[in-house]
Design an enzyme around this catalytic site. Structure first.
Site, short mmCIF file in Angstrom:
data_model
loop_
_atom_site.label_atom_id
_atom_site.label_comp_id
_atom_site.label_asym_id
_atom_site.label_seq_id
_atom_site.Cartn_x
_atom_site.Cartn_y
_atom_site.Cartn_z
N GLY A 177 0.82 -1.20 0.00
CA GLY A 177 0.00 0.00 0.00
C GLY A 177 0.86 1.25 0.00
O GLY A 177 2.06 1.20 0.29
N GLN A 192 3.21 9.88 1.66
CA GLN A 192 4.50 9.19 1.49
C GLN A 192 5.23 9.64 0.23
O GLN A 192 6.43 9.37 0.08
CB GLN A 192 4.29 7.67 1.42
CG GLN A 192 3.84 7.07 2.74
CD GLN A 192 3.71 5.57 2.60
OE1 GLN A 192 2.68 5.08 2.16
NE2 GLN A 192 4.75 4.85 2.97
N HIS A 228 -3.39 0.77 7.91
CA HIS A 228 -2.05 1.34 7.89
C HIS A 228 -2.02 2.60 7.00
O HIS A 228 -1.48 3.64 7.39
CB HIS A 228 -1.07 0.27 7.37
CG HIS A 228 0.35 0.70 7.20
ND1 HIS A 228 1.39 0.13 7.90
CD2 HIS A 228 0.91 1.65 6.40
CE1 HIS A 228 2.53 0.72 7.53
NE2 HIS A 228 2.26 1.64 6.62
ZN ZN Z 1 3.40 2.96 5.54
#
Ligand code: ZN
Length: 150
Positions: free
Chosen positions: A46, A51, A130
């Site tokens: 994922g 990010q 997450h």
């Molecule tokens: Zn992560």
């Protein structure tokens, strides 16, 4: 399509809260496509937009059953608890054991702007939790026990 650079622990962006996407524009679709390519390129399960340095509520997940793209995802319901080891592309070389809900119901928009609800268990449920954590600046190491290097 293009592969983004994945930012790592220590970068403050990972600790910020991502903003909801008000409207699905060509730029958002480009973001989603590039995130998927980046995730597959890094062999991740994922990826969340923060990010790659983008503070928008967008995630991509593939737990082995195909690509799921979610815009503005939210967890509607959780059930049970499960502990398993977890890692993160932004925290390379590190794993830890994280307690997560065993099942989740997640609602969000797909790339057409259609509201979708999925019910997930196992690795997919874990990955969704997450990635949604990333949208709130939470990393798995905040929740993990027995953090170790691999
Ligand atoms: Zn992560």
């Amino acid at each position: 399509m293009a592969v983004y650079k994945i930012i790592e622990l220590g970068n403050r962006i990972l600790r910020e809260r991502a903003k909801p996407v008000p409207k699905i524009t060509p730029n958002i679709l480009k973001l989603v496509d590039n995130m998927a390519e980046t995730m597959y390129g890094a062999k991740g399960v994922g990826l969340a937009a923060p990010q790659v340095g983008v503070l928008k509520r967008v995630i991509t997940v593939d737990a082995g059953d195909g690509l799921i793209e979610f815009i503005n995802p939210e967890i509607l319901k959780t059930e049970g608890q499960e502990i398993d080891s977890e890692g993160c592309l932004s925290v390379p070389g590190t794993i830890g054991d994280v307690v997560r809900a065993a099942e989740v119901e997640v609602r969000g928009l797909d790339r057409r702007g259609k509201q979708c609800v999925i019910r997930a268990s196992g690795l997919l449920a874990r990955a969704l939790q997450h990635e949604i954590d990333h949208l709130d600046g939470i990393l798995f190491i905040d929740r993990a026990q027995n953090i170790r290097k691999i």
